[in-house]
Design a protein around this motif. Structure first.
Motif, PDB file in Angstrom:
ATOM      1  N   LYS A 159      32.539  25.122  69.892  1.00 32.96           N
ATOM      2  CA  LYS A 159      33.281  23.921  69.508  1.00 32.96           C
ATOM      3  C   LYS A 159      34.539  23.775  70.358  1.00 32.96           C
ATOM      4  CE  LYS A 159      31.728  23.852  64.669  1.00 32.96           C
ATOM      5  NZ  LYS A 159      32.137  24.012  63.243  1.00 32.96           N
ATOM      6  N   SER A 160      35.227  24.903  70.567  1.00 32.93           N
ATOM      7  CA  SER A 160      36.446  24.852  71.377  1.00 32.93           C
ATOM      8  C   SER A 160      36.123  24.468  72.812  1.00 32.93           C
ATOM      9  CB  SER A 160      37.167  26.205  71.337  1.00 32.93           C
ATOM     10  OG  SER A 160      36.467  27.186  72.077  1.00 32.93           O
ATOM     11  N   GLN A 161      34.975  24.933  73.339  1.00 36.10           N
ATOM     12  CA  GLN A 161      34.576  24.571  74.691  1.00 36.10           C
ATOM     13  C   GLN A 161      34.206  23.094  74.779  1.00 36.10           C
ATOM     14  OE1 GLN A 161      34.625  26.618  77.591  1.00 36.10           O
ATOM     15  NE2 GLN A 161      35.910  27.685  76.106  1.00 36.10           N
ATOM     16  N   THR A 162      33.589  22.570  73.718  1.00 33.16           N
ATOM     17  CA  THR A 162      33.264  21.138  73.678  1.00 33.16           C
ATOM     18  C   THR A 162      34.537  20.302  73.683  1.00 33.16           C
ATOM     19  OG1 THR A 162      31.262  21.636  72.403  1.00 33.16           O
ATOM     20  CG2 THR A 162      32.013  19.356  72.410  1.00 33.16           C
ATOM     21  N   MET A 163      35.509  20.715  72.883  1.00 34.40           N
ATOM     22  CA  MET A 163      36.786  20.006  72.851  1.00 34.40           C
ATOM     23  C   MET A 163      37.481  20.059  74.199  1.00 34.40           C
ATOM     24  SD  MET A 163      38.111  21.364  69.151  1.00 34.40           S
ATOM     25  CE  MET A 163      39.772  20.745  69.373  1.00 34.40           C
ATOM     26  N   LEU A 164      37.474  21.237  74.815  1.00 35.58           N
ATOM     27  CA  LEU A 164      38.126  21.406  76.117  1.00 35.58           C
ATOM     28  C   LEU A 164      37.460  20.521  77.168  1.00 35.58           C
ATOM     29  CD1 LEU A 164      40.202  22.916  77.817  1.00 35.58           C
ATOM     30  CD2 LEU A 164      38.503  24.702  78.191  1.00 35.58           C
ATOM     31  N   GLU A 181      31.929  33.047  64.757  1.00 30.16           N
ATOM     32  CA  GLU A 181      32.941  33.076  65.818  1.00 30.16           C
ATOM     33  C   GLU A 181      32.402  32.433  67.091  1.00 30.16           C
ATOM     34  OE1 GLU A 181      32.106  35.661  63.953  1.00 30.16           O
ATOM     35  OE2 GLU A 181      33.938  35.948  62.766  1.00 30.16           O
ATOM     36  N   TYR A 182      31.128  32.670  67.394  1.00 29.54           N
ATOM     37  CA  TYR A 182      30.549  32.095  68.611  1.00 29.54           C
ATOM     38  C   TYR A 182      30.435  30.576  68.493  1.00 29.54           C
ATOM     39  CZ  TYR A 182      27.257  31.200  72.388  1.00 29.54           C
ATOM     40  OH  TYR A 182      26.643  30.712  73.515  1.00 29.54           O
ATOM     41  N   LEU A 183      30.057  30.081  67.328  1.00 26.93           N
ATOM     42  CA  LEU A 183      29.976  28.630  67.133  1.00 26.93           C
ATOM     43  C   LEU A 183      31.360  27.990  67.242  1.00 26.93           C
ATOM     44  CD1 LEU A 183      27.362  28.369  64.233  1.00 26.93           C
ATOM     45  CD2 LEU A 183      27.032  27.816  66.645  1.00 26.93           C
ATOM     46  N   GLU A 184      32.384  28.681  66.745  1.00 33.53           N
ATOM     47  CA  GLU A 184      33.734  28.172  66.904  1.00 33.53           C
ATOM     48  C   GLU A 184      34.133  28.138  68.379  1.00 33.53           C
ATOM     49  OE1 GLU A 184      36.726  29.983  64.555  1.00 33.53           O
ATOM     50  OE2 GLU A 184      35.980  29.165  62.659  1.00 33.53           O
ATOM     51  N   LEU A 235      37.613  22.419  65.115  1.00 29.10           N
ATOM     52  CA  LEU A 235      37.844  23.749  64.556  1.00 29.10           C
ATOM     53  C   LEU A 235      38.369  23.696  63.130  1.00 29.10           C
ATOM     54  CD1 LEU A 235      39.414  25.453  67.684  1.00 29.10           C
ATOM     55  CD2 LEU A 235      37.059  25.575  66.888  1.00 29.10           C
ATOM     56  N   ASN A 236      38.883  22.535  62.727  1.00 30.60           N
ATOM     57  CA  ASN A 236      39.367  22.384  61.359  1.00 30.60           C
ATOM     58  C   ASN A 236      38.381  21.546  60.555  1.00 30.60           C
ATOM     59  OD1 ASN A 236      41.844  23.831  61.534  1.00 30.60           O
ATOM     60  ND2 ASN A 236      42.705  22.143  62.711  1.00 30.60           N
ATOM     61  N   VAL A 261      23.373  39.294  83.352  1.00 31.89           N
ATOM     62  CA  VAL A 261      24.513  38.483  83.809  1.00 31.89           C
ATOM     63  C   VAL A 261      25.783  39.308  83.683  1.00 31.89           C
ATOM     64  CG1 VAL A 261      23.437  36.294  83.173  1.00 31.89           C
ATOM     65  CG2 VAL A 261      24.851  37.488  81.499  1.00 31.89           C
ATOM     66  N   GLU A 262      26.834  38.828  84.314  1.00 33.18           N
ATOM     67  CA  GLU A 262      28.132  39.475  84.162  1.00 33.18           C
ATOM     68  C   GLU A 262      28.646  39.241  82.749  1.00 33.18           C
ATOM     69  OE1 GLU A 262      30.916  38.233  87.071  1.00 33.18           O
ATOM     70  OE2 GLU A 262      29.698  38.893  88.779  1.00 33.18           O
ATOM     71  N   ARG A 263      29.308  40.230  82.228  1.00 40.04           N
ATOM     72  CA  ARG A 263      29.828  40.120  80.864  1.00 40.04           C
ATOM     73  C   ARG A 263      30.935  39.073  80.802  1.00 40.04           C
ATOM     74  NH1 ARG A 263      29.277  42.469  76.225  1.00 40.04           N
ATOM     75  NH2 ARG A 263      30.997  42.584  74.761  1.00 40.04           N
ATOM     76  N   ARG A 264      30.860  38.188  79.795  1.00 41.96           N
ATOM     77  CA  ARG A 264      31.857  37.132  79.610  1.00 41.96           C
ATOM     78  C   ARG A 264      32.738  37.459  78.403  1.00 41.96           C
ATOM     79  NH1 ARG A 264      29.415  32.616  82.223  1.00 41.96           N
ATOM     80  NH2 ARG A 264      28.168  33.516  83.905  1.00 41.96           N
ATOM     81  N   ASP A 265      33.901  36.826  78.358  1.00 46.60           N
ATOM     82  CA  ASP A 265      34.854  37.107  77.282  1.00 46.60           C
ATOM     83  C   ASP A 265      34.290  36.766  75.899  1.00 46.60           C
ATOM     84  OD1 ASP A 265      36.683  37.991  79.093  1.00 46.60           O
ATOM     85  OD2 ASP A 265      37.798  36.118  79.214  1.00 46.60           O
ATOM     86  N   PHE A 266      33.426  35.755  75.826  1.00 49.63           N
ATOM     87  CA  PHE A 266      32.934  35.319  74.513  1.00 49.63           C
ATOM     88  C   PHE A 266      31.801  36.204  73.983  1.00 49.63           C
ATOM     89  CE2 PHE A 266      30.526  32.843  77.672  1.00 49.63           C
ATOM     90  CZ  PHE A 266      29.228  33.110  77.291  1.00 49.63           C
TER      91      PHE A 266
END
Length: 533
Positions: free
Chosen positions: A177-182, A171-174, A195-196, A148-153
């Motif tokens: 979580k941020s993607q779930t919130m978004l 860091e990946y789990l965080e 995240l807190n 696949v194409e390289r992603r930022d994460f």
């Protein structure tokens, strides 16, 4: 609020995942429920789809991928990863979330965050406790099947290549979580900050201990010859601790008094050390740390709560004061339920269901009366008397939506740059030793030929980092990670502001339409100055 959970699977039988998602299992024992013939009983309702595989041949396709890349051949290896996204039960009733919509969100989430992996995506309409929490299961093969194409994460060069295993870090789990919130913020679903640390932290182990204990008490109550009134509620050790700590906090004027009361009433010893607090129950030898209960039971919160409680104590005026009573202000009790927004009045002339069903039409009329009352209450509360004043408020609301969206975009733009800096810095650190060996090698050409990939990655990352920072000296990885973490939190905070502004603007849009309906103003007529009162 939506939450995401991760489970590592070492079971080499991939079909067990499909069975779990499509058939009924006992929620306490985790064993399948079978009929009198010994067959598994299918779940009553579920949606199952596959990514890069047929959902019902997921097991065999994963095994073929493992053989092709010679991975997952030992018992200790992680064969699959199971992610669960659970939505707030209120999203079903208040925001119209359906299992079909949740399945679409789950498929998009899996394609975006687990690219190249064979995956099962399955939505169930309810959870174990029948609370109505729609949830999505995502099960992926630990080995990536396609490039696949390289992603930022992605943190490692191999994270984008077929044959490499799924890499799970803090860091990946965080990031997940941020993607779930978004995702929830974009859909205006109920959401909390994942995240807190949680104010009340309940682990899976405690949750199931409470469920099993309650089920046992309920079974005993049913077989008891004497009816038990009121029903007994099971309480775990940590649940008991949270309750008595909260009660004692509200009744204490100092930390010393708090510790003394806990010991005298419940024989609970309180230990403080290096900013941490722990509680030792009389029947335990190992204390329970405050952070395992949640942030509301840690030292800093308790001290600040007691301090605020001490300042807020006051005598009740008038008749109550004469009786010698006092009122204690509880900061936790001051939180109120969020106000429901004003909804749009339903047009009976265009509502087909209301035209066919008189009972439903009557229900809509009653609902419209409530919406009219809410609209007029809003106008009176905000001292709005003319259509121009309402339009002016709407214009300022639109401007605020644009401002908050611009703040979100600016944060996202900076975060995109910092993410690239983070990946480049990681690549430099991982390939630095090889590059040093290359510089010191007697035959650089030969060394470069044998280590071309590492050297190219190092040079490309160095070039990118210089372009991003504009400096020759590279910033420390620790500083980049700190800024990245702050930006992720800032992004979600600003997205919350944008979501609130957008919700408020939608409410004003409903109010404006309701006012037109109340005043019988047609859309094609020009706006006129008319007193709403």
């Amino acid at each position: 609020m939506a939450v995401i959970k991760h489970i590592s699977i070492k079971n080499s039988n991939y079909n067990a995942a499909t069975d779990y998602l499509t058939t009924q299992y006992d929620e306490f024992t985790g064993k399948p429920i079978i009929d009198e013939k010994g067959n598994h009983i299918p779940r009553q309702e579920f949606i199952l789809e596959g990514i890069h595989c047929d959902p019902y041949s997921f097991g065999s396709e994963c095994e073929e991928t493992n053989k092709r890349f010679h991975k997952n051949q030992t018992r200790e290896e992680i064969k699959a990863h199971h992610y669960i996204i659970s939505f707030d039960p209120r999203d079903r009733d208040d925001n119209g979330l359906t299992p079909a919509q949740a399945q679409v969100l789950g498929m998009d989430f899996a394609r975006k965050n687990f690219p190249g992996h064979e995956a099962l995506v399955c939505t169930h309409p309810d959870g174990h406790n029948s609370a109505g929490n729609i949830h999505v299961h995502i099960v992926i093969n630990s080995v990536r099947a396609y490039d696949v194409e390289r992603r930022d994460f992605m943190e490692r060069p191999g994270d984008a290549l077929a044959g490499h295993k799924h890499h799970v870090t803090k860091e990946y789990l965080e990031y997940l979580k941020s993607q779930t919130m978004l995702m929830c913020q974009q859909k205006s679903f109920y959401q909390v900050d994942l995240l807190n640390p949680a104010k009340i932290r309940i682990t899976d182990r405690e949750y199931w201990a409470q469920r099993r204990g309650q089920a046992k008490l309920d079974a005993e109550a049913k077989t008891s010859p004497v009816p038990i009134q009121p029903p007994i509620h099971f309480e775990t050790e940590k649940g008991f601790l949270r309750r008595v700590i909260t009660e004692t906090m509200m009744d204490s004027q100092s930390m010393e008094e708090f510790q003394k009361k806990l010991f005298e009433k419940y024989s609970i010893e309180v230990h403080e050390s290096r900013g941490m607090i722990s509680y030792l129950l009389p029947d335990r030898q190992k204390p329970i740390r405050g952070r395992s209960l949640g942030t509301d039971f840690e030292q800093n919160f308790i001290r600040s709560f007691i301090s605020a409680n001490r300042v807020s104590i006051r005598k009740v005026p008038d008749e109550t004061a004469e009786k010698g009573n006092t009122a204690i202000h509880n900061p936790l009790a001051s939180q109120t339920e969020p106000k429901q927004p004003v909804r749009l009045i339903t047009d009976l002339e265009t509502c087909i269901k209301a035209q066919k069903n008189r009972a439903y039409a009557l229900k809509v009329k009653v609902s419209n009366l409530q919406k009219m009352a809410d609209t007029l209450a809003f106008l009176q509360t905000n001292d709005i008397g003319t259509m121009e004043e309402l339009q002016e408020l709407r214009s300022s609301s639109k401007a605020h939506v644009k401002e908050t969206l611009a703040a979100v975009k600016a944060t996202e733009a900076r975060l995109h740059v910092v993410d690239k800096m983070y990946q480049a810095r990681l690549s430099i650190l991982k390939n630095r030793d090889v590059y040093k060996q290359y510089l010191n090698a007697p035959n650089r050409k030969k060394f470069r030929e044998s280590h071309a990939a590492e050297i190219l990655l190092y040079e490309a990352a160095r070039k990118e980092l210089r372009e991003l920072t504009g400096e020759k000296k590279f910033p420390p990885l620790k500083d980049i990670k700190a800024e990245r973490s702050v930006l992720y939190r800032q992004k979600h905070a600003r997205y919350e502001d944008y979501s609130d502004a957008r919700s408020h603007d939608r409410e004003l849009e409903n109010i404006e339409a309701n006012v037109r309906s109340i005043l019988d103003l047609q859309k094609e007529e020009p706006l006129i100055s008319k007193t709403l009162s």
